[in-house]
Design a protein around this motif. Structure first.
Motif, PDB file in Angstrom:
ATOM      1  N   GLU A 190       0.821  -1.207   0.000  1.00 24.35           N
ATOM      2  CA  GLU A 190       0.000   0.000   0.000  1.00 24.35           C
ATOM      3  C   GLU A 190       0.857   1.260   0.000  1.00 24.35           C
ATOM      4  N   ASP A 191       1.993   1.200   0.667  1.00 26.83           N
ATOM      5  CA  ASP A 191       2.893   2.359   0.713  1.00 26.83           C
ATOM      6  C   ASP A 191       4.301   1.859   1.035  1.00 26.83           C
ATOM      7  N   ARG A 192       5.183   1.891   0.048  1.00 20.54           N
ATOM      8  CA  ARG A 192       6.541   1.380   0.222  1.00 20.54           C
ATOM      9  C   ARG A 192       7.335   2.188   1.252  1.00 20.54           C
ATOM     10  N   LEU A 193       6.930   3.424   1.505  1.00 24.49           N
ATOM     11  CA  LEU A 193       7.659   4.206   2.508  1.00 24.49           C
ATOM     12  C   LEU A 193       7.599   3.546   3.879  1.00 24.49           C
ATOM     13  N   ARG A 194       6.640   2.674   4.089  1.00 21.50           N
ATOM     14  CA  ARG A 194       6.519   1.993   5.375  1.00 21.50           C
ATOM     15  C   ARG A 194       7.724   1.109   5.683  1.00 21.50           C
ATOM     16  N   ASP A 243       8.490 -11.560  10.815  1.00 22.91           N
ATOM     17  CA  ASP A 243       7.633 -11.455   9.633  1.00 22.91           C
ATOM     18  C   ASP A 243       7.755 -10.075   8.988  1.00 22.91           C
ATOM     19  N   ALA A 244       7.816  -9.039   9.828  1.00 22.53           N
ATOM     20  CA  ALA A 244       7.950  -7.683   9.299  1.00 22.53           C
ATOM     21  C   ALA A 244       9.300  -7.509   8.614  1.00 22.53           C
ATOM     22  N   LEU A 245      10.344  -8.036   9.220  1.00 21.47           N
ATOM     23  CA  LEU A 245      11.680  -7.908   8.649  1.00 21.47           C
ATOM     24  C   LEU A 245      11.762  -8.619   7.302  1.00 21.47           C
ATOM     25  N   ALA A 246      11.146  -9.795   7.207  1.00 20.58           N
ATOM     26  CA  ALA A 246      11.144 -10.536   5.941  1.00 20.58           C
ATOM     27  C   ALA A 246      10.389  -9.769   4.864  1.00 20.58           C
ATOM     28  N   ALA A 247       9.261  -9.155   5.233  1.00 19.00           N
ATOM     29  CA  ALA A 247       8.490  -8.381   4.263  1.00 19.00           C
ATOM     30  C   ALA A 247       9.257  -7.142   3.811  1.00 19.00           C
ATOM     31  N   CYS A 248       9.953  -6.496   4.724  1.00 15.94           N
ATOM     32  CA  CYS A 248      10.771  -5.330   4.365  1.00 15.94           C
ATOM     33  C   CYS A 248      11.897  -5.738   3.424  1.00 15.94           C
ATOM     34  N   ALA A 249      12.507  -6.882   3.687  1.00 13.47           N
ATOM     35  CA  ALA A 249      13.578  -7.372   2.823  1.00 13.47           C
ATOM     36  C   ALA A 249      13.060  -7.642   1.416  1.00 13.47           C
ATOM     37  N   ALA A 297      12.515  -4.301  -0.359  1.00 15.27           N
ATOM     38  CA  ALA A 297      13.654  -3.376  -0.428  1.00 15.27           C
ATOM     39  C   ALA A 297      14.132  -3.118  -1.848  1.00 15.27           C
ATOM     40  N   HIS A 298      13.875  -4.058  -2.771  1.00 15.82           N
ATOM     41  CA  HIS A 298      14.331  -3.890  -4.146  1.00 15.82           C
ATOM     42  C   HIS A 298      13.380  -3.038  -4.968  1.00 15.82           C
ATOM     43  N   ASP A 299      12.244  -2.653  -4.375  1.00 17.29           N
ATOM     44  CA  ASP A 299      11.192  -1.971  -5.134  1.00 17.29           C
ATOM     45  C   ASP A 299      10.836  -0.642  -4.486  1.00 17.29           C
ATOM     46  N   LEU A 300      11.852   0.174  -4.232  1.00 15.56           N
ATOM     47  CA  LEU A 300      11.627   1.453  -3.554  1.00 15.56           C
ATOM     48  C   LEU A 300      11.973   2.646  -4.438  1.00 15.56           C
ATOM     49  N   GLY A 354      19.733  -4.715   2.599  1.00 14.75           N
ATOM     50  CA  GLY A 354      20.084  -4.033   1.353  1.00 14.75           C
ATOM     51  C   GLY A 354      19.745  -2.567   1.298  1.00 14.75           C
ATOM     52  N   LEU A 355      19.293  -1.973   2.404  1.00 12.50           N
ATOM     53  CA  LEU A 355      19.049  -0.540   2.429  1.00 12.50           C
ATOM     54  C   LEU A 355      20.326   0.194   2.820  1.00 12.50           C
ATOM     55  N   LEU A 356      20.480   1.426   2.335  1.00 14.16           N
ATOM     56  CA  LEU A 356      21.520   2.361   2.773  1.00 14.16           C
ATOM     57  C   LEU A 356      22.917   2.063   2.276  1.00 14.16           C
ATOM     58  N   ALA A 357      23.186   0.877   1.774  1.00 11.94           N
ATOM     59  CA  ALA A 357      24.573   0.502   1.497  1.00 11.94           C
ATOM     60  C   ALA A 357      25.129   1.146   0.231  1.00 11.94           C
ATOM     61  N   GLU A 358      24.282   1.587  -0.680  1.00 14.88           N
ATOM     62  CA  GLU A 358      24.751   2.077  -1.973  1.00 14.88           C
ATOM     63  C   GLU A 358      25.685   3.281  -1.801  1.00 14.88           C
ATOM     64  N   GLY A 359      26.900   3.145  -2.264  1.00 14.67           N
ATOM     65  CA  GLY A 359      27.862   4.231  -2.229  1.00 14.67           C
ATOM     66  C   GLY A 359      28.538   4.451  -0.893  1.00 14.67           C
ATOM     67  N   MET A 360      28.309   3.571   0.078  1.00 13.08           N
ATOM     68  CA  MET A 360      28.858   3.797   1.409  1.00 13.08           C
ATOM     69  C   MET A 360      29.680   2.598   1.858  1.00 13.08           C
ATOM     70  N   ASP A 361      30.761   2.897   2.556  1.00 12.89           N
ATOM     71  CA  ASP A 361      31.590   1.857   3.156  1.00 12.89           C
ATOM     72  C   ASP A 361      30.873   1.355   4.404  1.00 12.89           C
ATOM     73  N   VAL A 362      30.071   0.305   4.226  1.00 13.82           N
ATOM     74  CA  VAL A 362      29.188  -0.163   5.294  1.00 13.82           C
ATOM     75  C   VAL A 362      29.963  -0.611   6.519  1.00 13.82           C
TER      76      VAL A 362
END
Length: 405
Positions: free
Chosen positions: A168-172, A191-197, A200-203, A235-243
């Motif tokens: 309904e809203d990917r910002l969630r 369950d929430a963590l799995a759904a967020c994962a 994560a590819h569709d934001l 997979g969030l936040l890692a793009e371009g950053m030395d994690v």
């Protein structure tokens, strides 16, 4: 937290008296209008709120809300009347009043809605169970989905199917992690963590501004290390950053700064791979905030280079945050932190005793040469502990170069 204690706190909440005019004109006594969301949740948890606004849900139609509020002498504004929202103002308090509704079609943030009187259906369209709690004007809790238990346990749980809520809203996805940090003690529902994962590819369709609002609210919270680790893990936040480098600094920083600063955390991100322009664009951050982040990072680097006087003079407002960030970046021990906090607390630099007029009197013409010499003298003055007075500095000034060829 004990249920009886939480309910008693809600019944005695100070904001109920200030909200009484809203409840009175919107049939609150009959149950037609109730407070909902953050103000109810935080009151139950004993979390002090600084905002003077509240959200109200009502069975009254938007035009009726407008008419009643106007007749009662309240300020009434049709801020989102097509979707059932009217904003009321009275006595310094703002109430966003939304007619009960059910989303019959959802597409991202937007939805086609129908108004109704079904409180359970209204609750079911919300995000987390702890946000689907309502209170009447007398402080009586109304809990159609049984969210009180989750709230008091600080358990951030999606209403119904997490995947559906996220569709309904990917910002969630971002909102879930923010709430886990602010209200969930950084614990995550599997369950929430799995759904967020999975989401994560569709934001990509989320606006940078909305993502930035969520991220800056998250980064301003006191404890976020475990939350950032979980976000990076899916997979969030890692793009371009030395994690790997960033996580160690994040964790160290939040454990030594008693009041972690948003700008300092942004400085960590800048230090670990993203440029200021990239970060500003990615999250639609203000120029002011980015300047503050760059300043804290620069000040921290100065401290690591033993330029304490420079930090005291150039960045008096952020000098202590720079100490904590510098310690995190440089892996410094607690003794280093304590020593630099003590030193910087004691230093109170006087105003620099020269300005451009002094150098003009020595024969300098306005321009780059004057500015460069003034900066050189100021650097010398700072390095020497602000000791040279005006006369001594003028004696140290280099003679202006002749323009004759």
């Amino acid at each position: 937290m004990r249920r009886a204690e939480a309910l008693a706190r809600l019944e005695k909440a100070e904001w109920l008296a200030r909200a009484a005019p809203f409840f009175a004109c919107l049939d609150g006594a009959s149950g037609a209008t109730r407070a909902v969301g953050g103000i109810v949740r935080d009151t139950l948890l004993g979390i002090e709120r600084t905002q003077t606004d509240l959200d109200l849900a009502t069975t009254l139609l938007p035009n009726d809300v407008m008419a009643r509020a106007t007749a009662a002498g309240l300020g009434a504004h049709p801020t989102g009347i097509d979707h059932g929202t009217v904003t009321l103002v009275h006595g310094g308090m703002t109430a966003e009043v939304t007619t009960l509704r059910q989303d019959v079609e959802t597409y991202g943030r937007h939805a086609r809605v129908v108004f109704g009187s079904d409180w359970e259906a209204d609750a079911a369209r919300r995000d987390f169970t702890m946000n689907a709690l309502y209170a009447g004007g007398d402080g009586t809790l109304f809990d159609p989905l049984g969210g009180l238990e989750d709230c008091l346990a600080r358990r951030v749980r999606f209403i119904g199917d997490p995947a559906q809520r996220l569709a309904e809203d990917r910002l969630r996805v971002y909102r879930y992690f923010r709430f886990c940090a602010s209200h969930g003690e950084q614990r995550f529902d599997p369950d929430a963590l799995a759904a967020c994962a999975a989401a994560a590819h569709d934001l990509s369709r989320l606006s940078a501004e909305r993502v930035g609002q969520e991220m800056t609210r998250l980064l301003a919270l006191p404890r976020i290390g475990n939350t950032l680790s979980a976000m990076i893990g899916i997979g969030l936040l890692a793009e371009g950053m030395d994690v790997a480098g960033a996580m160690g600094v994040f964790e160290r920083y939040e454990h030594i700064d008693p009041e972690p600063a948003l700008a300092a955390r942004l400085g960590i991100i800048l230090k670990n791979g993203l440029s200021a322009d990239d970060l500003k664009t990615r999250w639609r951050l203000s120029s002011r905030l980015m300047r503050e982040a760059e300043a804290i990072l620069e000040a921290a680097r100065c401290l690591l280079a033993d330029r304490v006087n420079e930090v005291a003079y150039r960045w008096p407002e952020i000098k202590l945050h720079a100490v904590y960030l510098g310690a995190a970046l440089g892996g410094k021990p607690d003794a280093w932190v304590e020593r630099h906090v003590e030193i910087l607390t004691q230093i109170d630099p006087p105003p620099f005793p020269l300005d451009g007029r002094d150098l003009k009197a020595l024969g300098y013409a306005p321009g780059e040469a004057l500015g460069a010499e003034l900066a050189r003298l100021k650097g010398m003055w700072i390095e020497r502990g602000f000791v040279p007075d005006r006369a001594a500095l003028l004696a140290l000034a280099a003679p202006p170069q002749s323009n004759n060829s």
